[in-house]
Design a protein around this motif. Structure first.
Motif, mmCIF file in Angstrom:
data_model
loop_
_atom_site.group_PDB
_atom_site.id
_atom_site.type_symbol
_atom_site.label_atom_id
_atom_site.label_comp_id
_atom_site.label_asym_id
_atom_site.label_seq_id
_atom_site.Cartn_x
_atom_site.Cartn_y
_atom_site.Cartn_z
ATOM 1 N N ASP A 1 19.172 5.648 -4.395
ATOM 2 C CA ASP A 1 18.670 6.507 -5.562
ATOM 3 C C ASP A 1 17.206 5.689 -5.670
ATOM 4 N N ILE A 2 16.139 6.280 -5.315
ATOM 5 C CA ILE A 2 14.761 5.664 -5.319
ATOM 6 C C ILE A 2 13.988 6.510 -6.021
ATOM 7 N N ARG A 3 12.680 6.371 -6.417
ATOM 8 C CA ARG A 3 11.694 7.200 -6.652
ATOM 9 C C ARG A 3 10.514 6.317 -5.713
ATOM 10 N N LEU A 4 9.964 7.279 -4.935
ATOM 11 C CA LEU A 4 9.040 6.685 -3.873
ATOM 12 C C LEU A 4 7.523 6.902 -4.483
ATOM 13 N N VAL A 5 6.603 5.819 -4.509
ATOM 14 C CA VAL A 5 5.249 5.756 -5.002
ATOM 15 C C VAL A 5 4.714 5.193 -3.877
ATOM 16 N N SER A 6 3.505 5.985 -3.286
ATOM 17 C CA SER A 6 2.653 5.451 -1.885
ATOM 18 C C SER A 6 1.402 5.411 -2.367
ATOM 19 N N ALA A 7 0.684 4.941 -1.404
ATOM 20 C CA ALA A 7 -0.669 4.764 -1.742
ATOM 21 C C ALA A 7 -1.544 4.791 -0.432
ATOM 22 N N ALA A 8 -2.726 5.152 -0.613
ATOM 23 C CA ALA A 8 -3.612 5.389 0.672
ATOM 24 C C ALA A 8 -5.090 5.056 0.263
ATOM 25 N N ASN A 9 -5.856 4.317 0.989
ATOM 26 C CA ASN A 9 -7.288 4.132 0.457
ATOM 27 C C ASN A 9 -8.347 4.975 1.416
ATOM 28 N N VAL A 10 -7.635 5.865 2.147
ATOM 29 C CA VAL A 10 -8.152 6.988 2.922
ATOM 30 C C VAL A 10 -7.681 8.271 2.441
ATOM 31 N N ASP A 11 -8.621 9.525 2.995
ATOM 32 C CA ASP A 11 -8.047 10.713 2.490
ATOM 33 C C ASP A 11 -7.092 11.084 3.488
ATOM 34 N N PRO A 12 -5.649 11.198 2.822
ATOM 35 C CA PRO A 12 -4.535 11.491 3.500
ATOM 36 C C PRO A 12 -4.460 12.537 4.505
ATOM 37 N N ARG A 13 -5.415 13.655 3.986
ATOM 38 C CA ARG A 13 -5.302 15.031 4.660
ATOM 39 C C ARG A 13 -6.173 14.675 6.130
ATOM 40 N N GLU A 14 -7.246 13.707 6.045
ATOM 41 C CA GLU A 14 -7.895 13.386 7.213
ATOM 42 C C GLU A 14 -7.142 12.539 7.999
ATOM 43 N N ALA A 15 -6.024 11.618 7.403
ATOM 44 C CA ALA A 15 -5.167 11.027 8.326
ATOM 45 C C ALA A 15 -4.203 11.856 9.141
ATOM 46 N N VAL A 16 -3.910 12.882 8.423
ATOM 47 C CA VAL A 16 -3.011 14.135 8.925
ATOM 48 C C VAL A 16 -3.775 14.587 10.272
ATOM 49 N N ALA A 17 -5.070 14.970 9.984
ATOM 50 C CA ALA A 17 -5.903 15.626 11.176
ATOM 51 C C ALA A 17 -5.976 14.568 12.289
ATOM 52 N N SER A 18 -6.042 13.110 11.965
ATOM 53 C CA SER A 18 -6.512 12.186 13.134
ATOM 54 C C SER A 18 -5.167 11.818 13.673
ATOM 55 N N GLY A 19 -4.045 12.315 13.251
ATOM 56 C CA GLY A 19 -2.643 12.010 13.768
ATOM 57 C C GLY A 19 -2.320 10.627 13.280
ATOM 58 N N ARG A 20 -2.600 10.074 12.198
ATOM 59 C CA ARG A 20 -2.051 8.731 11.572
ATOM 60 C C ARG A 20 -1.244 8.934 10.756
ATOM 61 N N LEU A 21 -0.809 10.405 10.239
ATOM 62 C CA LEU A 21 0.160 10.527 9.098
ATOM 63 C C LEU A 21 0.773 11.859 9.276
ATOM 64 N N ARG A 22 2.195 11.875 9.415
ATOM 65 C CA ARG A 22 2.754 13.062 9.650
ATOM 66 C C ARG A 22 2.437 14.207 8.472
#
Length: 472
Positions: free
Chosen positions: A288-309
């Motif tokens: 039972d967790i709450r997930l908080v994540s962080a990124a120093n880049v635009d996550p949508r650009e990371a998706v477009a470049s194949g680094r984030l699902r």
């Protein structure tokens, strides 16, 4: 204590107390100071002056030294007893160097001899009132952060962006939805993650943090999911992973984009099923967790470049919080620097050094690519060097000893121009060049803003907001 509005600075609402027993001089000072967009209060004696002052007086005092009854030096001492941070500017036609030295030692903000240039008085008043606004802002902030558990003590700043961010944190802390925090390196993403934990119903549970970019790829899986004894070479005992250890609390995954794609798939499964499989384990474990994540880049650009699902992003950003870089937070850099100075002075048992006008101009005009982390380091170095090797803040930050910037090389006018330029440029950037919004933030009329932009060589790069009448 009077509350200080965000982005406080000298404005048309800032009062300047004029103390002079010569009606013609009072009239002249009134005209010059009001032309500089300040309000004036005019009195003839020190007793009348003190009746108009208090610890929350927002402006400064401009007083002649030669007055009937008690003189301006006496007024200076009385004001210092009331509030040593209230700026007093002394004017005299009978002054000399010893008197100026005595006045400055007694705490005068500045000392001006007659005859003087009206523009000089306006600039000195503006600088004094800006300093006073910062003092009151700091006092209000210190009152707010007297309780070290308060959110204001962690996320320091009175800019609109930081006020809105604190409001969002307190609101979203009451939910269990996944949060994705985006912002440049050094802006304080882990501080916000910790606040989401500490101000939530999960505050009695664990807060587990892991930086995916700081661990070798071969270790990330074991750190997150744990392993059973004998699961792989070197696994001589059972180990609980961070996800399992965060049960009942908050798991913070920093630099989520750096997580290997294979592990992103496993993390997605944990979020969907609320179960974790240790490496080498045979039975899923409920979490039972709450997930908080962080990124120093635009996550949508990371998706477009194949680094984030993309499907993982949909799970991560039920709530998305964006931290503005320090260069877009206006006077927050001054507040933060002053706060860090005091903290490090206490930590090292030293007196907190006072930044010079050049230091303050640099604080406002430097881009701070390392954000709050870089500024904090600068404050620590400023304190440590102050007594044995005092240096301009610009040199401590940039290391450029063989080149002095135009800010450091300039006189008062250059410093003030650089300061005004940074404030207006920042407001234009924050409001996408919408002049009406810039006027509201800076609290200046359209004509004044136009004149300042023309004088400073600033222009609107794009038109985003509707114009307002010239006389508004």
């Amino acid at each position: 204590m009077t509350s200080i509005p965000p982005q406080s600075q000298a404005s048309t609402n800032t009062p300047v107390l004029i103390v002079d027993d010569d009606p013609s001089m009072r009239a002249a000072l009134r005209q010059w100071i009001r032309l500089a967009d300040f309000e004036t209060i005019e009195v003839e004696t020190t007793d009348q002056a003190m009746a108009n002052l208090g610890p929350d007086f927002k402006g400064c005092v401009v007083s002649d030294v030669m007055l009937d009854g008690e003189d301006g030096m006496t007024l200076l001492r009385r004001v210092s007893e009331l509030d040593s941070d209230l700026p007093v500017i002394l004017i005299t036609g009978h002054g000399d160097v010893p008197m100026a030295v005595e006045a400055m030692r007694a705490g005068a903000y500045d000392f001006v001899e007659k005859p003087f240039d009206p523009d000089l008085i306006a600039e000195v008043v503006r600088r004094a009132c800006n300093r006073r606004a910062l003092v009151l802002e700091n006092r209000a902030l210190k009152t707010q952060i007297a309780d070290s558990s308060s959110l204001e003590s962690r996320l320091i700043g009175n800019s609109p962006a930081m006020q809105a961010l604190r409001h969002q944190i307190l609101h979203f802390a009451q939910t269990d939805a996944a949060v994705l925090i985006t912002g440049e390196t050094g802006t304080g993403k882990e501080v916000i993650a910790q606040a989401l934990h500490d101000f939530s119903a999960r505050k009695s549970g664990p807060f587990m943090a892991i930086n995916a970019a700081a661990l070798p790829e071969t270790m990330v899986e074991a750190e997150l999911f744990g392993h059973e004894a004998g699961a792989f070479t070197g696994a001589d005992r059972q180990r609980i992973g961070r996800i399992e250890a965060a049960n009942g609390g908050v798991l913070f995954l920093d630099e989520i984009v750096s997580m290997p794609m294979a592990l992103q798939a496993k993390l997605l499964r944990v979020l969907q099923e609320r179960k974790v499989d240790r490496i080498g384990g045979h039975k899923p474990i409920n979490v039972d967790i709450r997930l908080v994540s962080a990124a120093n880049v635009d996550p949508r650009e990371a998706v477009a470049s194949g680094r984030l699902r993309e499907d993982l992003l949909f799970r991560l950003n039920a709530i998305e919080l964006t931290i503005p870089p320090l260069r877009e937070r206006g006077r927050d850099s001054m507040l933060l620097f002053d706060t860090f100075l005091n903290r490090f002075a206490v930590q090292y048992g030293m007196e907190a050094p006072a930044p010079s006008a050049q230091d303050e101009a640099f604080l406002q005009t430097y881009e701070w690519p390392g954000n709050v982390r870089e500024l904090r380091n600068a404050a620590e170095r400023f304190v440590l060097n102050a007594q044995v090797n005092p240096q301009p803040l610009e040199i401590l930050v940039t290391g450029r000893r063989d080149a002095v910037s135009p800010i450091a090389a300039g006189g008062l006018k250059e410093l003030m121009d650089a300061y005004e330029r940074s404030l207006i440029e920042g407001a234009l950037r924050r409001h996408d060049s919408k002049i009406a919004d810039v006027m509201r933030e800076l609290n200046v009329p359209r004509r004044t803003l136009n004149e300042k932009m023309a004088r400073l060589g600033l222009s609107r790069e794009k038109t985003g907001g509707s114009d307002v009448p010239e006389n508004s």
